[in-house]
Write a protein that holds these residues in place. Structure first.
Motif, PDB file in Angstrom:
ATOM      1  N   LEU A 392      12.910  64.113  42.295  1.00 27.43           N
ATOM      2  CA  LEU A 392      14.014  64.284  41.348  1.00 27.43           C
ATOM      3  C   LEU A 392      13.662  65.278  40.255  1.00 27.43           C
ATOM      4  O   LEU A 392      14.523  66.045  39.795  1.00 27.43           O
ATOM      5  N   ASN A 393      12.398  65.282  39.842  1.00 23.03           N
ATOM      6  CA  ASN A 393      11.980  66.258  38.837  1.00 23.03           C
ATOM      7  C   ASN A 393      12.035  67.683  39.397  1.00 23.03           C
ATOM      8  O   ASN A 393      12.416  68.621  38.688  1.00 23.03           O
ATOM      9  N   LEU A 394      11.675  67.848  40.669  1.00 22.69           N
ATOM     10  CA  LEU A 394      11.798  69.162  41.298  1.00 22.69           C
ATOM     11  C   LEU A 394      13.260  69.583  41.408  1.00 22.69           C
ATOM     12  O   LEU A 394      13.602  70.760  41.244  1.00 22.69           O
ATOM     13  N   ILE A 395      14.119  68.613  41.682  1.00 18.66           N
ATOM     14  CA  ILE A 395      15.552  68.926  41.752  1.00 18.66           C
ATOM     15  C   ILE A 395      16.073  69.368  40.388  1.00 18.66           C
ATOM     16  O   ILE A 395      16.855  70.319  40.275  1.00 18.66           O
ATOM     17  N   TRP A 424      12.707  75.220  19.184  1.00 19.93           N
ATOM     18  CA  TRP A 424      11.641  74.275  19.547  1.00 19.93           C
ATOM     19  C   TRP A 424      10.257  74.863  19.249  1.00 19.93           C
ATOM     20  O   TRP A 424       9.391  74.158  18.719  1.00 19.93           O
ATOM     21  N   ASN A 425      10.047  76.122  19.581  1.00 17.12           N
ATOM     22  CA  ASN A 425       8.742  76.747  19.334  1.00 17.12           C
ATOM     23  C   ASN A 425       8.455  76.872  17.839  1.00 17.12           C
ATOM     24  O   ASN A 425       7.317  76.695  17.402  1.00 17.12           O
ATOM     25  N   PRO A 448      10.261  70.359  25.159  1.00 15.51           N
ATOM     26  CA  PRO A 448      10.115  70.128  26.601  1.00 15.51           C
ATOM     27  C   PRO A 448       8.671  70.297  27.050  1.00 15.51           C
ATOM     28  O   PRO A 448       7.909  71.108  26.500  1.00 15.51           O
ATOM     29  N   ASN A 449       8.308  69.529  28.054  1.00 18.60           N
ATOM     30  CA  ASN A 449       6.969  69.575  28.626  1.00 18.60           C
ATOM     31  C   ASN A 449       7.117  69.654  30.135  1.00 18.60           C
ATOM     32  O   ASN A 449       7.750  68.788  30.749  1.00 18.60           O
ATOM     33  N   ASN A 454      12.069  64.574  32.958  1.00 19.82           N
ATOM     34  CA  ASN A 454      13.252  64.518  32.081  1.00 19.82           C
ATOM     35  C   ASN A 454      12.999  65.097  30.688  1.00 19.82           C
ATOM     36  O   ASN A 454      13.773  64.849  29.764  1.00 19.82           O
ATOM     37  N   SER A 455      11.926  65.846  30.491  1.00 21.48           N
ATOM     38  CA  SER A 455      11.604  66.307  29.141  1.00 21.48           C
ATOM     39  C   SER A 455      12.656  67.280  28.603  1.00 21.48           C
ATOM     40  O   SER A 455      13.021  67.221  27.426  1.00 21.48           O
ATOM     41  N   LEU A 456      13.181  68.166  29.459  1.00 28.00           N
ATOM     42  CA  LEU A 456      14.197  69.113  29.004  1.00 28.00           C
ATOM     43  C   LEU A 456      15.490  68.384  28.646  1.00 28.00           C
ATOM     44  O   LEU A 456      16.130  68.684  27.621  1.00 28.00           O
ATOM     45  N   PHE A 457      15.859  67.418  29.455  1.00 23.03           N
ATOM     46  CA  PHE A 457      17.068  66.649  29.153  1.00 23.03           C
ATOM     47  C   PHE A 457      16.914  65.880  27.845  1.00 23.03           C
ATOM     48  O   PHE A 457      17.841  65.838  27.020  1.00 23.03           O
TER      49      PHE A 457
END
Length: 700
Positions: A392-395, A424-425, A448-449, A454-457
């Motif tokens: 799911l993370n690859l998706i 973020w940076n 995000p990491n 789900n870090s970006l979400f």
């Protein structure tokens, strides 16, 4: 007669005797004169009910007034000197004599030479005050002055010593308990071994238990080794009592060392609850090639005696793990054996020509090359399961990026996430910027990491939460102060749609990465429902329709082969929470039920009469004739599917169905359990423990 018994008259002794008799007669007359008043005092005492003042009385033989008899002679003063007066401030009025039951015996000094004994309760001298009011009214004022200040009664000496002893020696802790507590403190608190040799720690233990002995570092290491062996025996014994076990495994590198972790999971057949244990977190040396991983897994499985019980092993999608299970896995080994069999059978006709060998030349073969040749049977690995959360993370990352093939989506995507990345940076590199955001929004931004699911979400969700709670103006002010480009309305709308689309994916990931409740039967219903939710959110979208299409294609490519696997379909059907409600595809349901009916007839799933002897081959051969005594597996399945309850205890009513359900649902759909093991390992393998030997670290 002379008191000395010499047989001669003693004038002094005779005079003394006569004087004593006269003193007794005078005393008797005084007592008779006051008998009436004493009788009134006694009657008042009996009538009041709360006063315990008494006087030893005896009736005269002629029925005359009562006579007070002194049963306590004056020589009791010795006892007074020894005992402690309960009310020291009343010593000039009352003398303490002793105890009677639960009351104090007091003698009134104001009544002398008449002896009057009064019983007073331990918690109050009220009887003494009543006596003063009745007999010595002119001393009442003085009594009240003595009792005007609240004086605490002095406790008796024996009681004081007992209480003091109890306070000092409240609890005695054995040395064994102290050692166990120290081991727990070091292991659970992630402390370095040398903490037991530090003076502050030793002073701390001595302060709590002065007689305690602090173990040395070597003793601590030895005790940890013993505890590790004991835990290993307990885990091995627990797994010996179950028939089906699943494992998860992964590799991890930190501080120039590489490790492999393995966790075991099973379902308790009685409670139907998930049980888990960490089997190993051992160091791997050299490259993480497929054969090294296969050898390490095979050794760990053999060490805990579970090689024949493992139904599946869940790993991530690393190429080394995939190759290891492709070569040494259960299915591939069976295929290799079958092909070898065919080869042998094909060569059988040639054996008829053995007699015609004659003078044929003998070919020399290098034996060492044959021994080192990899035939796929060197190790025995169970069936492989790819981590659903990793897929799911690859998706959500790799496949979602394919949506940028749409030019409209690509333009707004790059514009929006370019500004997000700048924000973020900036907050991640500048403490001043982070403080500014926290002061204005009462929240920190999440970065995000790439290695966290789900870090970006989650980062986008946090940004939208700040906009919702503080308003768009707050974000604009922050961007202006930080000299960053501001978001336009279209970009904010894109972020809202992105969060709406990715929310079902994040929910599915959270469901499948659970450890206590998740089972293999949750996999297909979760993926199927994820597809349905993506179809629903697709209709009102303006910007993110290409993203939904990319996600759906990724789901089909990565989970398509699993959706038709009979074992996974059967695992979902055999969970009361889902049964056949999770899909409307009749072909899928038929595939799962056919698999269940076929495997319910296995002898290991039949619950028959335990008293039937199975030692004879004839009994085994004719066992099918006794099938009428056993509940048919198909009937159990029909009864199970007809029930409406969604609780796991429902399976206990259908023994054969329950056994098959436990077997199929023992594996985990994700390897998150091993990821959590590495999280703990990272805390254990802290910089303070970087020089700990591998053997001791592994047991920690």
């Amino acid at each position: 007669m002379c008191p000395r018994g010499q047989g001669k008259a003693c004038p002094a002794g005779a005079a003394l005797h006569v004087e004593k008799e006269e003193e007794v007669r005078d005393r008797r007359s005084e007592e008779v004169g006051s008998a009436g008043s004493m009788r009134e005092e006694r009657e008042e005492t009996e009538g009041g009910g709360s006063t315990t003042e008494t006087a030893m009385e005896a009736r005269a033989p002629t029925g005359g007034p009562p006579v007070i008899i002194d049963d306590h002679p004056d020589d009791s003063g010795e006892e007074d000197n020894v005992a402690v007066h309960p009310w020291p401030y009343l010593q000039e009025m009352f003398m303490y004599i002793g105890m009677k039951d639960s009351s104090y015996r007091m003698k009134c000094l104001l009544c002398l030479p008449k002896v009057t004994e009064i019983l007073a309760f331990k918690n109050s001298p009220s009887n003494l005050k009543k006596h003063i009011e009745r007999k010595h009214v002119h001393h009442l004022k003085k009594y009240e002055e003595l009792t005007s200040t609240k004086r605490k009664r002095v406790p008796e000496t024996p009681t004081t010593s007992i209480k003091q002893t109890t306070l000092v020696n409240t609890r005695t802790v054995s040395q064994r308990s102290i050692d166990k507590a120290i081991v727990t403190y070091v292991v659970q608190g992630l402390r370095p071994f040398h903490v037991v040799e530090e003076q502050p720690f030793q002073d701390f233990v001595k302060e709590l238990q002065p007689n305690a002995k602090i173990m040395s570092r070597l003793t601590l290491r030895s005790m940890i080794d013993d505890a590790s062996r004991g835990m290993k025996r307990a885990v091995t014994e627990a797994m010996r009592r179950v028939d089906h076990i699943a494992t998860t495994t992964d590799c991890w590198s930190v501080r120039r060392r590489s490790f492999i972790g393995v966790t075991a999971h099973w379902i308790d057949p009685n409670s139907l609850k998930r049980c888990s244990a960490a089997l190993a977190c051992k160091q791997l040396r050299g490259s993480h090639t497929f054969d090294v991983l296969a050898s390490a897994l095979n050794d760990i499985h053999s060490e805990f005696e579970i090689r024949g019980k493992i139904v599946r092993t869940t790993t991530d999608n690393g190429s080394n793990f995939i190759k290891a299970f492709n070569i040494f896995g259960e299915d591939e080994n069976n295929n290799a054996i079958g092909s070898d069999g065919d080869h042998d059978s094909a060569s059988q006709p040639g054996e008829e020509e053995e007699d015609q060998e004659g003078d044929e030349e003998v070919e020399c073969v290098d034996v060492s090359a044959l021994l080192t040749e990899d035939d796929g049977l060197e190790f025995q690995l169970p069936k492989h399961q790819r981590c659903a959360c990793h897929l799911l993370n690859l998706i959500a990352t790799v496949d979602a990026m394919k949506a940028t093939s749409n030019e409209g989506y690509k333009k707004v995507y790059r514009s929006t996430f370019g500004k997000c990345s700048a924000l973020w940076n900036k907050c991640g590199k500048s403490t001043l910027a982070a403080e500014m955001v926290e002061d204005a929004c009462s929240l920190q931004l999440l970065r995000p990491n790439s290695t966290r699911w789900n870090s970006l979400f989650l980062a986008v969700e946090r940004l939208l939460r700040i906009i919702k709670e503080k308003g768009e103006g707050t974000i604009r002010v922050i961007c202006t102060d930080l000299k960053l480009p501001m978001f336009n309305p279209a970009e904010l709308a894109f972020l809202a749609e992105y969060a709406t689309v990715m929310s079902p994916v994040a929910q599915a990931t959270n469901i499948l990465q659970a450890e206590a409740n998740a089972m293999m039967g949750w996999l297909l219903p979760t993926i199927n429902l994820l597809t349905v939710k993506l179809d629903r959110v697709k209709l009102p979208l303006k910007y993110c329709k290409p993203l939904v299409n990319a996600l759906q294609v990724g789901i089909i490519n990565r989970f398509g082969h699993m959706s038709g696997e009979p074992e996974l379909i059967a695992a979902a059907i055999l969970l009361p929470k889902f049964r056949t409600m999770w899909t409307k595809d009749e072909a899928t349901i038929k595939t799962g039920t056919d698999y269940i009916r076929q495997h319910l007839d296995e002898p290991s799933l039949q619950i028959g009469d335990g008293s039937r002897s199975t030692s004879s081959e004839d009994d085994d051969f004719f066992s099918a004739l006794q099938s009428s005594q056993i509940q048919d597996g198909a009937k159990q399945l029909d009864g199970y599917l007809a029930c409406s309850s969604d609780h796991m205890d429902l399976l206990k009513s259908f023994p054969a169905v329950c056994k098959l359900s436990v077997k199929l649902n023992t594996p985990l759909p994700a390897s998150a359990a091993c990821e959590r093991l590495f999280s703990i390992a990272g805390l254990v393998f802290s910089p303070r423990r970087r020089i700990v030997p591998e053997k001791s670290w592994k047991r920690l």
